[in-house]
Enzyme design. Structure first.
Site, PDB file in Angstrom:
ATOM      1  N   TYR A 258      66.550  36.655  62.420  1.00  0.00           N
ATOM      2  CA  TYR A 258      66.572  35.668  61.338  1.00  0.00           C
ATOM      3  C   TYR A 258      65.719  34.477  61.749  1.00  0.00           C
ATOM      4  O   TYR A 258      65.242  34.377  62.898  1.00  0.00           O
ATOM      5  CB  TYR A 258      68.007  35.237  60.996  1.00  0.00           C
ATOM      6  CG  TYR A 258      68.602  34.218  61.947  1.00  0.00           C
ATOM      7  CD1 TYR A 258      68.551  32.854  61.667  1.00  0.00           C
ATOM      8  CD2 TYR A 258      69.215  34.618  63.137  1.00  0.00           C
ATOM      9  CE1 TYR A 258      69.091  31.916  62.543  1.00  0.00           C
ATOM     10  CE2 TYR A 258      69.765  33.696  64.009  1.00  0.00           C
ATOM     11  CZ  TYR A 258      69.698  32.340  63.716  1.00  0.00           C
ATOM     12  OH  TYR A 258      70.222  31.422  64.588  1.00  0.00           O
ATOM     13  N   CYS A 259      65.548  33.531  60.824  1.00  0.00           N
ATOM     14  CA  CYS A 259      64.773  32.318  61.115  1.00  0.00           C
ATOM     15  C   CYS A 259      65.239  31.234  60.159  1.00  0.00           C
ATOM     16  O   CYS A 259      66.436  31.092  59.927  1.00  0.00           O
ATOM     17  CB  CYS A 259      63.285  32.597  60.997  1.00  0.00           C
ATOM     18  SG  CYS A 259      62.795  33.215  59.371  1.00  0.00           S
TER      19      CYS A 259
END
Length: 311
Positions: A258-259
């Site tokens: 994720y980011c």
């Protein structure tokens, strides 16, 4: 000799076609040019310029490139910005862009020096195509900058693809939603990795509604996988393998990426799945912008022990 001369273009065309089908990978500018000039027009790729700036497309782009602004695939949903659109809307946009189950898709962008991160638009569009079942995708290694450095042809002429035809089945296994992430992230065979810059991972930023990261996540900034002088150019797996291993990112793990909004995560996922060839890598699409808005879930700002691979 005359027969050989006549057959040579056909042989080149067949060679180009042979790399065009059933693969998701990085492609060099010379290979991409050869593919675009295949003898059989049906084997030529659908070229997608994924840049967010339409004026950049107007100024210069690859021949036959169709502009698909990456951010047209996202919008605010229930107050959370830049969420992926519903599947039916995304399908309409992809079909209009000419995405086709029987074609190869060549995706590129530009802006090769940080903090410009347009390579993430290319990896995000590649992720969306893969999720919607497309099996033949190439990201142009080095992007438009490398293409121009090699003095390959460009144009300002518009190119509109005919309507495409999507695969019947989607590949939703490459994504993961928040509920499943929360159920699985603490398992010993799972690695949760945050692809943002390290300062955002530890909460030293002015961007997010909450600071820090999802508890248990390690940090591995996506830019570590790209060349310093051109952030659209992928480092070889051999050159980063030790760094990935030190961070706990290995092919025997189930990896959840994720980011902030999923673009950085899409790049890290693309590399792990299609350059490193790790078999089980999934993207949490909601990413930190969704998780941070749900204040019933905890956040942490202390780096985890495996988060030593930072810029």
């Amino acid at each position: 000799m005359k027969i050989l001369t006549l057959l040579l273009p056909l042989a080149i065309g067949l060679t180009s076609c042979s790399i065009a089908l059933g693969q998701i990978a990085v492609i060099s500018p010379p290979e991409a040019k050869a593919l675009m000039q295949s003898v059989d027009p049906a084997q030529r790729p659908v070229v997608l310029d994924s840049r967010g700036g339409y004026k950049d497309y107007f100024r210069v782009h690859l021949p036959t490139a169709h502009h698909i602004n990456f951010d047209t695939l996202r919008g605010t949903d229930r107050g959370i910005p830049v969420q992926y659109l519903p599947d039916d809307l995304t399908k309409l946009l992809l079909v209009r862009a000419g995405v086709d189950k029987d074609r190869t898709h060549l995706i590129y962008a530009t802006g090769e020096v940080l903090p410009n991160d347009e390579i993430l638009s290319a990896s995000m569009v590649a992720y969306v195509l893969e999720k919607f079942g497309v099996k033949s995708i190439r990201i142009l290694d080095g992007g438009l900058a490398e293409w121009q450095t090699r003095n390959l042809p460009t144009t300002q002429e518009y190119f509109g693809n005919p309507l495409g035809s999507l695969p019947a089945d989607m590949n939703t296994a490459i994504s993961i939603d928040l509920d499943e992430l929360l159920r699985t992230k603490d398992r010993p065979d799972v690695v949760l990795v945050d692809a943002r810059p390290h300062n955002e991972y530890i909460g030293e930023d002015d961007i997010w509604v909450r600071k820090g990261h999802i508890p248990g996540a390690i940090s591995f900034h996506w830019a570590r996988l790209m060349e310093d002088d051109n952030t659209h150019k992928f480092r070889s797996f051999a050159s980063v393998q030790d760094q990935l291993k030190a961070a706990g990112l290995t092919g025997d793990k189930q990896i959840i990426v994720y980011c902030g909004t999923s673009r950085e995560g899409s790049l890290l996922r693309f590399y792990l799945a299609h350059v490193a060839k790790f078999p089980n890598v999934r993207l949490y699409e909601g990413s930190w912008k969704e998780y941070a808005s749900l204040k019933q879930y905890p956040a942490e700002t202390t780096a985890n022990s495996a988060a030593i691979c930072t810029p």
